[in-house]
Write a protein that holds these residues in place. Structure first.
Motif, PDB file in Angstrom:
ATOM      1  N   GLY A   1       0.452  33.700 -29.498  1.00 56.46           N
ATOM      2  CA  GLY A   1       0.428  34.853 -30.392  1.00 56.46           C
ATOM      3  C   GLY A   1       1.793  35.519 -30.368  1.00 56.46           C
ATOM      4  N   GLY A   2       1.840  36.779 -30.829  1.00 57.23           N
ATOM      5  CA  GLY A   2       3.122  37.464 -30.968  1.00 57.23           C
ATOM      6  C   GLY A   2       3.774  37.819 -29.637  1.00 57.23           C
ATOM      7  N   SER A   3       2.992  38.420 -28.729  1.00 56.73           N
ATOM      8  CA  SER A   3       3.577  38.839 -27.449  1.00 56.73           C
ATOM      9  C   SER A   3       4.108  37.634 -26.680  1.00 56.73           C
TER      10      SER A   3
ATOM     11  N   ASN B   1       7.314  36.305 -28.171  1.00 56.77           N
ATOM     12  CA  ASN B   1       8.495  37.107 -27.819  1.00 56.77           C
ATOM     13  C   ASN B   1       8.875  36.950 -26.346  1.00 56.77           C
TER      14      ASN B   1
ATOM     15  N   TYR C   1       7.895  47.377 -32.519  1.00 56.33           N
ATOM     16  CA  TYR C   1       6.821  46.927 -31.633  1.00 56.33           C
ATOM     17  C   TYR C   1       6.949  45.421 -31.451  1.00 56.33           C
ATOM     18  N   HIS C   2       6.947  44.980 -30.190  1.00 56.46           N
ATOM     19  CA  HIS C   2       7.107  43.549 -29.948  1.00 56.46           C
ATOM     20  C   HIS C   2       5.992  42.958 -29.087  1.00 56.46           C
ATOM     21  N   GLY C   3       4.989  43.762 -28.725  1.00 53.94           N
ATOM     22  CA  GLY C   3       3.862  43.166 -28.020  1.00 53.94           C
ATOM     23  C   GLY C   3       3.362  43.996 -26.862  1.00 53.94           C
TER      24      GLY C   3
ATOM     25  N   GLU D   1      12.840  43.057 -35.851  1.00 55.76           N
ATOM     26  CA  GLU D   1      12.043  42.576 -36.987  1.00 55.76           C
ATOM     27  C   GLU D   1      12.913  42.730 -38.230  1.00 55.76           C
TER      28      GLU D   1
ATOM     29  N   GLU E   1      12.645  38.716 -34.996  1.00 55.81           N
ATOM     30  CA  GLU E   1      11.243  38.848 -34.600  1.00 55.81           C
ATOM     31  C   GLU E   1      10.407  38.876 -35.870  1.00 55.81           C
TER      32      GLU E   1
ATOM     33  N   ILE F   1       7.156  38.115 -36.329  1.00 57.78           N
ATOM     34  CA  ILE F   1       5.718  38.025 -36.063  1.00 57.78           C
ATOM     35  C   ILE F   1       4.939  38.397 -37.324  1.00 57.78           C
ATOM     36  N   VAL F   2       5.408  39.445 -38.013  1.00 59.37           N
ATOM     37  CA  VAL F   2       4.754  39.880 -39.260  1.00 59.37           C
ATOM     38  C   VAL F   2       5.426  39.252 -40.479  1.00 59.37           C
TER      39      VAL F   2
ATOM     40  N   LYS G   1       1.842  35.496 -37.336  1.00 55.96           N
ATOM     41  CA  LYS G   1       0.602  35.878 -38.017  1.00 55.96           C
ATOM     42  C   LYS G   1       0.229  35.024 -39.236  1.00 55.96           C
TER      43      LYS G   1
END
Ligand SMILES: Cc1ncc(COP(=O)(O)O)c(C=O)c1O
Length: 452
Positions: free
Chosen positions: A103-105, A108, A137-139, A209, A243, A245-246, A272
């Protein structure tokens, strides 16, 4: 189901009781009472191809029937190899090696650890710290919380990571009270200043991000920002981790959010939209220059292993999702539908003084609320504007997400809208109609008066 008897430790409210979500189709989800919600945030910016696409379930079932698990210390799987090939084909030029995460955390975590290994191999073992940005926010792991800049996630858990943060590129609430382009990208220059102050010999990477998601509601840096960031990273010999993630895998209307600028990162972390929420997975994509250094280095093994990372069923889901996106041209559709939705929200802003800013790219759109549209002054945090808008929208059948803090401190209200890429124009209209009605209701219930 009797909610009072729940044994679940709910993530976002210990005493909350939640509606039970049962099913979903396209952009709609349904709870156990039969209530329909328009999923205006695609889960949490996760669902790209829409809910309930049967062929993804079939691909996952096929894989589960064939092979449920492989120990990655001893085996690879065909589906993992195919997915890595597909991701490399989508990634910016020169980014070809993929480490899978859960997942994202964890993506990273892997990205930051690989940055440290990269410098160990280059004979610079002291380069261990990561620079982040405020409003990020990174996790939820200890290290990723320390990289995060959002005061709402940092406020209670303080870890001894000593990771610095630089100012946010938020022109609407510029931390320097400057205006682009006269500002000469002071927010990007802050990276150079911070590196000077913090000693670049101790810094492995800068993480950002490309377009800030939940913590800032689609903050889009100005033109030239990442080009300058890239230059500074090169000048001080630190890696640039995009980053995504989104923003990765199409959400902003391009494969990766960083492609809106002319800057190639060293590492991308993305999760995601990769599997559209059908199964948990994350990917860390390395530039050839990082990969070559690691591959030709002194170590035979660089562990990036989480037990469930690159899980065959998750890979099968992600591969089927990416094939579906390509077959239906959903990234182009996301770009076009994003323009349409942003236009409709801008028209709403023209008649609604509470809305100060509508921003974003593709289907990652932020709406910032202010008391005064001339000075951009927000309402105080204790008005609970964001919370009330999100709650009222939910009652009205629209799922959105919001956060506080747009400048310095807790004041400031913004919401993020990130529906599945398959949303139609009619569904965009419905989303804006519910939001407009919600805002009108909230203004009345909170007795809000805007400066006009
Ligand atoms: C930008 C960003 N980075 C990292 C994460 C953490 O991802 P995960 O919750 O999958 O660990 C999130 C989650 O929302 C996110 O939005």
């Amino acid at each position: 189901m009797e909610k009072a008897e729940s044994h679940v430790f709910y993530a976002m409210g210990l005493n909350n009781s939640y509606p039970v979500l049962e099913s979903g189709k396209g952009v709609y989800v349904y709870d156990s009472e039969g209530k329909r919600y328009l999923d205006g945030i695609g889960g949490t910016h996760v669902v790209s191809i829409g809910h309930g696409v049967e062929e993804i379930g079939e691909a996952m079932a096929e894989q589960a029937k064939k092979l449920c698990f492989a120990n990655k210390a001893q085996f690879t799987t065909e589906v993992q190899e195919l997915l890595a090939e597909a991701i490399a084909a989508m990634a910016p030029v020169g980014m070809n090696r993929i480490a899978f995460a859960t997942g994202g955390s964890t993506a990273n975590e892997i990205a930051s650890q690989l940055a440290q290994y990269y410098y160990k191999e280059r004979g610079k073992p002291k380069k261990q710290r990561i620079i982040g940005r405020w409003h990020s926010y990174h996790g939820r792991t200890s290290a990723t919380l320390a990289m995060s800049g959002s005061m709402f996630v940092r406020k209670e858990l303080v870890y001894n990571f000593d990771f610095p943060h630089i100012q946010v590129p938020h022109c609407y609430q510029c931390p320097y009270k400057l205006t682009y382009p006269n500002c000469q990208l002071a927010c990007a220059e802050d990276l150079a200043t911070t590196l000077e102050q913090e000693n670049p010999d101790t810094i492995a990477a800068f993480i950002a991000e490309p377009i800030i998601g939940g913590a800032g509601s689609a903050i889009v840096p100005p033109p030239g920002y990442y080009e300058k960031i890239r230059e500074i990273c090169d000048a001080y010999d630190i890696l640039f981790i995009a980053e995504e993630i989104v923003t990765g895998f199409g959400r902003t209307g391009k494969n990766f959010g960083i492609e809106h600028w002319d800057a190639i990162p060293d590492i991308i972390s993305a999760t995601k939209a990769l599997s559209s929420g059908y199964a948990p997975i994350g990917a860390v994509i390395l530039h050839d220059r990082v990969w070559t250094t690691l591959k030709n280095g002194t170590r035979k093994v660089i562990p990036t292993s989480f037990t469930y990372a690159g899980h065959p069923i998750s890979c099968a889901a992600a591969l089927a999702v990416q094939n579906y996106i390509a077959k239906h041209n959903l990234i182009e559709q996301c770009a076009a539908r994003g323009e349409y939705l942003k236009q409709k929200l801008t028209e709403l802003a023209d008649r609604e003084p509470l809305i100060g800013d509508v921003r974003g790219k593709g289907l990652l759109i932020g709406v910032e609320f202010v008391r005064d549209r001339v000075t951009h002054q927000p309402f105080p945090f204790n008005k609970q504007l964001t919370k009330t808008i999100v709650k009222t929208a939910l009652d009205n059948g629209l799922i959105i997400r919001g956060r506080n803090g747009t400048g310095i401190g807790k004041d400031g209200d913004h919401i993020l809208i990130s529906p599945p890429f398959v949303i139609t124009e009619r569904e965009c209209d419905e989303l804006v109609e519910i939001l407009a009605a919600t805002i009108a209701q909230v203004k009345q219930s909170l007795n809000l008066v805007c400066v006009e």
